[in-house]
Design an enzyme around this catalytic site. Structure first.
Site, PDB file in Angstrom:
ATOM      1  N   HIS A   1       0.839  -1.211   0.000  1.00  0.00           N
ATOM      2  CA  HIS A   1       0.000   0.000   0.000  1.00  0.00           C
ATOM      3  C   HIS A   1       0.870   1.255   0.000  1.00  0.00           C
ATOM      4  O   HIS A   1       0.633   2.187  -0.787  1.00  0.00           O
ATOM      5  CB  HIS A   1      -0.911  -0.022   1.233  1.00  0.00           C
ATOM      6  N   GLU A   2       1.889   1.289   0.861  1.00  0.00           N
ATOM      7  CA  GLU A   2       2.753   2.466   0.935  1.00  0.00           C
ATOM      8  C   GLU A   2       3.558   2.642  -0.347  1.00  0.00           C
ATOM      9  O   GLU A   2       3.763   3.766  -0.820  1.00  0.00           O
ATOM     10  CB  GLU A   2       3.679   2.358   2.147  1.00  0.00           C
TER      11      GLU A   2
ATOM     12  N   HIS B   1       1.568   4.397  -2.968  1.00  0.00           N
ATOM     13  CA  HIS B   1       1.553   5.867  -2.906  1.00  0.00           C
ATOM     14  C   HIS B   1       2.736   6.463  -3.655  1.00  0.00           C
ATOM     15  O   HIS B   1       2.636   7.562  -4.222  1.00  0.00           O
ATOM     16  CB  HIS B   1       1.574   6.322  -1.444  1.00  0.00           C
TER      17      HIS B   1
ATOM     18  N   GLU C   1      -6.183   6.699  -1.481  1.00  0.00           N
ATOM     19  CA  GLU C   1      -6.142   5.550  -0.584  1.00  0.00           C
ATOM     20  C   GLU C   1      -6.696   4.296  -1.262  1.00  0.00           C
ATOM     21  O   GLU C   1      -6.134   3.195  -1.113  1.00  0.00           O
ATOM     22  CB  GLU C   1      -6.931   5.844   0.700  1.00  0.00           C
TER      23      GLU C   1
END
Length: 264
Positions: free
Chosen positions: A136-137, A140, A195
């Protein structure tokens, strides 16, 4: 505010007032034109930061954070190295992983490819959940969200301290400025769209590297549970920066169910 600062500079120049000494009074407020002009210059610079500027600032900010947080070289580090073995780059960007031995529950990725995982997060997440969060990070970064976050962090710092900019380029930040930029970056809030896209990337990242398709949903559910329990204070920053976790968890659960059904 930005337009007012530009107008103040124009007024000073038109009136023949040296900008280095100019003070203008508007209503009951006395405005120092020098400071206003400097702040305006920094705002322009922040908005027009080049990719090289952001990459360098990202690297400097991570160096600052590494210097101000204890870095684990024991069991946490060994676990992270085991899980990320062979994951060395994404879209041509070299990745580097470290563990901060701290009580906060968090993780972040920076635009220079630095991935930092907090030991307390590793304590509460199993391998599948942890790798989903790491994915997930990284998402980004891939989607350039961290680039925008770093730009906004610099902008916030420039607005407070008039961080230096000369000749249209950003100079090396001072120790205090780096601290403020790093803090602002860590407090970054992403949009719901960002997100959701990072969740999707985390899901795909997990599956690609052989981890459970349910890791993303499970990690988000765990954040929701912990936010209401005894670890609420430790998880506050991470939970507040990941809004609508319950809805996102349900969405990821549905996606994992579809993937599992299609790949029986």
């Amino acid at each position: 505010m930005f337009k007012r600062q530009i107008l103040l500079l124009a007024a000073a120049l038109l009136c023949g007032i040296p900008a280095t000494h100019a003070q203008l009074k508007i209503g009951k407020r006395t405005i120092n034109v020098t400071k206003a002009v400097q702040a305006a210059s920094d705002v322009v610079t922040a908005v027009t930061l080049s990719d090289d500027d952001i990459a360098r600032m990202s690297h400097e900010s991570v160096e600052w954070m590494d210097a101000h947080n204890p870095i684990d070289e024991g069991e946490y580090d060994a676990r992270l190295k085991r899980l990320t073995a062979g994951i060395t780059e994404v879209d041509g960007l070299a990745l580097n992983f470290k563990v901060y031995y701290v009580i906060d529950i968090n993780a972040f990725a920076c635009g220079d490819g630095s991935i930092r995982v907090f030991s307390s997060l590793m304590d509460i997440m199993d391998d599948d959940e942890l790798m989903a969060i790491i994915g997930h990070e990284i998402g980004h970064v891939v989607h350039h969200d961290t680039k925008d976050a770093m730009k906004n962090a610099y902008l916030a710092s420039a607005a407070r301290n008039a961080a230096g900019a000369a000749g249209g380029t950003v100079g090396r930040l001072s120790e205090s400025q780096l601290g403020e930029v790093a803090t602002a970056f860590m407090d970054a809030r992403f949009s719901q769209k960002q997100e959701y896209e990072a969740d999707d990337y985390g899901f795909s990242f997990s599956v690609k590297h052989g981890f459970s398709p349910y890791g993303m949903a499970s990690s988000l559910n765990k954040l929701v549970e912990l936010s209401n329990g005894e670890k609420a204070s430790a998880i506050e920053k991470m939970f507040s920066s990941h809004p609508d976790s319950a809805k996102r968890a349900a969405r990821m659960k549905e996606k994992a169910d579809r993937y599992t059904a299609e790949n029986k």
